[in-house]
Each structure stands twice: as C-alpha cells, then as structure tokens.
Design a protein around this motif. Structure first.
Motif, short mmCIF file in Angstrom:
data_model
loop_
_atom_site.label_atom_id
_atom_site.label_comp_id
_atom_site.label_asym_id
_atom_site.label_seq_id
_atom_site.Cartn_x
_atom_site.Cartn_y
_atom_site.Cartn_z
N SER A 79 18.23 3.14 0.16
CA SER A 79 18.57 4.03 1.24
C SER A 79 18.33 3.46 2.47
O SER A 79 19.31 3.37 3.53
CB SER A 79 18.21 5.50 1.19
OG SER A 79 16.55 5.76 1.60
N THR A 80 17.12 2.89 2.71
CA THR A 80 16.71 2.04 3.95
C THR A 80 17.87 0.65 4.13
O THR A 80 18.38 0.66 5.05
CB THR A 80 15.44 1.40 3.69
OG1 THR A 80 14.37 2.41 3.48
CG2 THR A 80 14.99 0.52 5.00
N LEU A 81 18.12 0.10 3.05
CA LEU A 81 19.01 -0.90 3.16
C LEU A 81 20.33 -0.50 3.61
O LEU A 81 21.18 -1.25 4.04
CB LEU A 81 18.88 -1.92 2.02
CG LEU A 81 17.68 -2.54 1.62
CD1 LEU A 81 17.74 -3.33 0.40
CD2 LEU A 81 17.12 -3.31 2.87
N ARG A 82 20.75 0.65 2.75
CA ARG A 82 22.23 1.31 3.18
C ARG A 82 22.49 1.78 4.37
O ARG A 82 23.71 1.75 4.86
CB ARG A 82 22.55 2.10 1.87
CG ARG A 82 22.56 1.46 0.53
CD ARG A 82 23.00 2.62 -0.48
NE ARG A 82 22.67 3.96 -0.28
CZ ARG A 82 21.80 4.44 -0.93
NH1 ARG A 82 21.25 3.75 -2.19
NH2 ARG A 82 21.23 5.79 -0.77
N ASN B 47 0.68 -1.39 -0.03
CA ASN B 47 0.06 0.03 -0.06
C ASN B 47 0.67 1.15 0.10
O ASN B 47 0.47 2.45 -0.56
CB ASN B 47 -1.01 0.12 1.33
CG ASN B 47 -2.15 -1.13 1.26
OD1 ASN B 47 -2.67 -1.23 0.08
ND2 ASN B 47 -2.12 -1.64 2.19
N SER B 48 2.06 1.14 0.56
CA SER B 48 2.82 2.50 0.75
C SER B 48 4.37 2.17 0.46
O SER B 48 4.60 0.88 0.53
CB SER B 48 2.70 2.80 2.01
OG SER B 48 3.08 1.98 3.01
N LYS B 49 5.09 3.17 0.41
CA LYS B 49 6.47 2.83 0.12
C LYS B 49 7.01 2.34 1.51
O LYS B 49 7.80 1.44 1.38
CB LYS B 49 7.14 4.31 -0.34
CG LYS B 49 8.45 4.00 -0.66
CD LYS B 49 9.31 5.23 -1.01
CE LYS B 49 10.86 5.04 -1.19
NZ LYS B 49 11.32 5.51 -2.63
N GLY B 50 6.55 2.81 2.65
CA GLY B 50 7.09 2.22 3.91
C GLY B 50 6.96 0.75 4.25
O GLY B 50 7.61 0.34 4.46
N LEU C 233 11.47 -5.09 2.24
CA LEU C 233 12.85 -5.34 1.95
C LEU C 233 13.67 -5.86 2.92
O LEU C 233 14.52 -6.55 2.89
CB LEU C 233 13.47 -3.95 1.34
CG LEU C 233 13.12 -3.40 -0.08
CD1 LEU C 233 13.87 -2.01 -0.22
CD2 LEU C 233 13.25 -4.44 -1.07
N ILE C 234 13.13 -5.31 4.13
CA ILE C 234 14.30 -5.56 5.39
C ILE C 234 14.22 -7.18 5.47
O ILE C 234 15.02 -7.92 5.70
CB ILE C 234 13.79 -4.79 6.63
CG1 ILE C 234 13.94 -3.31 6.61
CG2 ILE C 234 14.39 -5.37 7.89
CD1 ILE C 234 15.47 -2.83 6.61
#
Length: 85
Positions: free
Chosen positions: A57-60, A11-14, A20-21
């Motif tokens: 950027s979340t994974l980095r 539903n959202s990018k978040g 992804l995590i």
C-alpha cells in the motif's frame, strides 16, 4: 542481523517499507520489477522485502509514488555529481 535466507534484515515494517521506496527508485519503478512488498520472516524474526505478492500500500499510495519520484531525482543528482567532487 543475519538470516538463513541471506536477505537484508530490517528491524521494523516501517524500515522495510522505507527500503521499498529506495529500491523502487533505484531499480524497479520504471521496469515494473524489483521488490514490491515486505514480510516478517519466520526464520529470523526480522522484516525482508520481496518481489512476490501484491504491491505494498505504501508503493500504491500517491505519497509513496511521490517519494519514489523524489528519490529517483536525488539518485540522479547524486550520480551526476559523484565524479566531480
């Protein structure tokens, strides 16, 4: 939620970044494979994960890396106790 791509819809990018995590912890963090980013699908209007492109950027981020490690540990213990209870 259904997309012509047959990919999982978020539903959202978040929500996609959170996925992804979990996916990196389960499949890709050590092998360097698996989804590395998210995108907004022009077909369905939902977000999907992708293994193409630049790493999110979340994974980095150090927070993201820590969360991957914590999730990997949680996965380990979940698998360890799965058959015992």
């Amino acid at each position: 939620m259904k997309c012509v791509s047959n990919k999982v819809c978020y539903n959202s990018k978040g929500e996609a970044e959170e996925a992804l995590i979990h996916l990196q912890a389960k499949y890709g963090a050590s092998s360097g494979s698996g989804p590395v980013s998210t995108y907004l699908c022009t077909d369905c209007g939902y977000y999907h994960t992708t293994s193409k492109g630049e790493k999110s950027s979340t994974l980095r981020s150090s927070e993201g890396k820590n969360r991957i490690e914590l999730q990997r540990e949680a996965n380990y213990w979940e698998e360890k106790f799965k058959g015992k209870y």
